[in-house]
Design an enzyme around this catalytic site. Sequence first.
Site, mmCIF file in Angstrom:
data_model
loop_
_atom_site.group_PDB
_atom_site.id
_atom_site.type_symbol
_atom_site.label_atom_id
_atom_site.label_comp_id
_atom_site.label_asym_id
_atom_site.label_seq_id
_atom_site.Cartn_x
_atom_site.Cartn_y
_atom_site.Cartn_z
ATOM 1 N N HIS A 239 -8.533 4.621 -2.317
ATOM 2 C CA HIS A 239 -8.005 3.341 -1.830
ATOM 3 C C HIS A 239 -6.856 3.642 -0.869
ATOM 4 C CE1 HIS A 239 -7.548 -1.091 -2.359
ATOM 5 N NE2 HIS A 239 -6.335 -0.829 -1.895
ATOM 6 N N HIS B 251 -10.922 -4.111 4.514
ATOM 7 C CA HIS B 251 -11.591 -5.359 4.144
ATOM 8 C C HIS B 251 -12.869 -5.627 4.925
ATOM 9 C CE1 HIS B 251 -8.226 -7.659 1.839
ATOM 10 N NE2 HIS B 251 -8.264 -6.381 1.510
ATOM 11 N N ASN C 284 -3.174 -0.811 -3.693
ATOM 12 C CA ASN C 284 -1.781 -0.979 -3.293
ATOM 13 C C ASN C 284 -1.216 -2.331 -3.720
ATOM 14 O OD1 ASN C 284 -3.664 -2.013 -1.272
ATOM 15 N ND2 ASN C 284 -1.862 -2.572 -0.093
ATOM 16 N N HIS C 285 -2.071 -3.296 -4.061
ATOM 17 C CA HIS C 285 -1.588 -4.601 -4.525
ATOM 18 C C HIS C 285 -1.285 -4.600 -6.021
ATOM 19 C CE1 HIS C 285 -2.148 -7.454 -1.081
ATOM 20 N NE2 HIS C 285 -2.802 -6.404 -0.619
ATOM 21 N N HIS D 19 -9.192 -9.033 -5.227
ATOM 22 C CA HIS D 19 -7.955 -9.815 -4.986
ATOM 23 C C HIS D 19 -7.923 -11.099 -5.828
ATOM 24 C CE1 HIS D 19 -6.097 -7.566 -1.647
ATOM 25 N NE2 HIS D 19 -7.339 -7.225 -1.339
ATOM 26 N N ASP E 23 -7.442 -2.883 -6.011
ATOM 27 C CA ASP E 23 -7.041 -4.255 -5.668
ATOM 28 C C ASP E 23 -7.891 -5.286 -6.391
ATOM 29 O OD1 ASP E 23 -4.938 -3.501 -4.110
ATOM 30 O OD2 ASP E 23 -5.888 -3.906 -2.190
#
Length: 705
Positions: free
Chosen positions: A219, A249, A130-131, A24, A62
Amino acid sequence: MSPTTSTDEEDKDTFKILVATDIHLGYLEKDAVRGNDTFVTFDEILKLAQDNEVDFILLGGDLFHENKPSRKTLHTCIELLRKYCMGDRPVQFEILSDQAVNFGFSKFPWVNYQDGNLNISIPVFSIHGNHDDPTGADALCALDILSCGGLLNHFGRSPSVEKIDVSPVLLQKGNSKIALYGLGSIPDERLYRMFVNKQVTMLRPKEDEDSWFNLFVIHQNRSKHGATNYIPEQFLDDFIDLVIWGHEHECRIAPTRNEQQLFYVSQPGSTVVTSLSPGEAVKKHVGLLLIKGKKMNLQKIPLQTVRPFYIEDVVLADHPNIFNPDNPKVTQAVQAFCMEKVETMLDHAERARLGNPRQPEKPLIRLRVDYSGGFEPFSIVRFSQKYMDRIANPKDVIHFFRHREQKEKNEEINFGKLVQKPASEGATLRVEDLVKQYFQTAEKKMQLSLLTERGMGEAVQEFVDKEEKDAIEELVKFQLEKTQWFLKERHIDAEEGKIDEEVRLFRESRKKNTEEEDEEVREAITRARSQRSQGAEQDAIMSDDDLMDVAHDSDEDLFSASSRGRGRGRGRARGGRGQNPPARGAPRRGRGMTGEEQSSSSRTYNPVSTSTKNMSIMDAFKSSRKQPSRNIPAKSYSEAIEDDDSDLEEVSFTPPSTANQRFSSPAVSSKRSFQSQAARRAETLSDEDEFDPFKGTSASRRNRR
């Protein structure tokens, strides 16, 4: 044989892989305290890979927090990858599979360390999450930028949404062979349905199937968030040896065995705290995966630079001896109790930091207070101000929540069916679920007649997550066209009752056929993307001169709408103080012209459409600024600038039918007040006019008059 020689022989056949997921990069990058947390931890991960001399780094999605990361995030990521992953150390393994299939989406469909123009010491293989998933007309993501730059190998992209064939990247080092499978993030409900319909196939090597160590990177949701909003482990093939599961997470990196499918699952978790939930409070790790033949060993490596996070729950009703809701000072007692809890967590954080100087100073603290039972919450703002210099998240250190009380009913309640819902579960709602819930509870007149709740939900999801602004509109248009075609094929009579009934039956049939509905949504999104790309190409056709004309003309409109003819008369009468005379032929308003002169000496811009909906911003602004004409002669107005702008070219964005009306009525009152102000200030400005560099130009114009 010496021990050193034996160790060298083992290293020749052993893969060393650094495994990490959900980094992230760029999360809270604008935060003064936590802005660099993701970059510092990513630096530590790459340093661990370099120190342990791994063969390659495997990322489970991610890598970036935003779908469109900022320039700072991209710059820092490229800087770190170039710092640690480029060098002269040779790569010890080779790729046996067809790289054009594994990296077919890339403009350079081969692994980066085999590029003759690059010097890679540690290859990085990554799927998208997905991010940072591919979006837009070209279906690109941030990983594709890194892949095009030769810093990362992006794999696991599916070329089709109807059928997925997962082709492995075949790696060999000595006598050890790995079949590396990857599947980038796909909406969970769609992938769930594709698994059920047998539309996902894991391709296997033709030669020596049993000699390959099968490693799968995915993922998706692992925990169940809904009936089909997750991927059960039982859906995966049983020939897989190890699954690296991203997106979750909570760090559960130790491999756990699935007794039904007989493979192991490792969930490394995130490397940064992105939500203040209990799962994020678990110690963060990355994994050093050793593979030799069909055997594996995963070593946990704790991360030292992750900001510590402590969370605790307090239920006020569990302390009746301390808190009495009827006590008028109970709120002060609750606040003092919460301060004591926060101080205790701060002491734990301080002791943990003594043994790790690389750990950030300010910890993350979360105290969740259940005030059910008649209690009242205190001011969170005042409470947080006491910890501004000691906690990284002072604004949300306290979270008050209250369980909804059950209403008394005469009928008996089966308490065995009641399931306590965690407080953090409410944050997992998606836009699709909200849209579906809205239409299920809406009135009959607000129900959808053509679209289905599912199709509308996915279109809204694309609008919110991927900024596809035309997705909803295109879906409506597409479905309307399809319904009209259906009615024409059925030769329905022009009776309202029959038409409504046929439309209802057609809608119900589409709701049952989920594959056709998904195809409609994809078609609408494709249309929206193509429409956006065509609009971008048309905008690029405009020349720089046209853009400058538009900008200059809009500024003139703003000035002239408030005071017609004010600045021109004064500036020329005093020699044009403080204004640079524009070049001859520059776009300017000819306010003293007649209608014939305007039409002969100006370039008139005709709007493409005259409808109110498609009216340009300039036309809408002008129409709102129109003033009623007055029967006052404008002779003095035109005389003030009679020859000043008559020979200059003019750009008008008003249609010819409204051009004369626009300039037919000058604001005489504004002119009179302006002339009186100029007369009062004539003496004070006379000295400055002596130093006016444009005095000569103005004087020559007065001579021409």
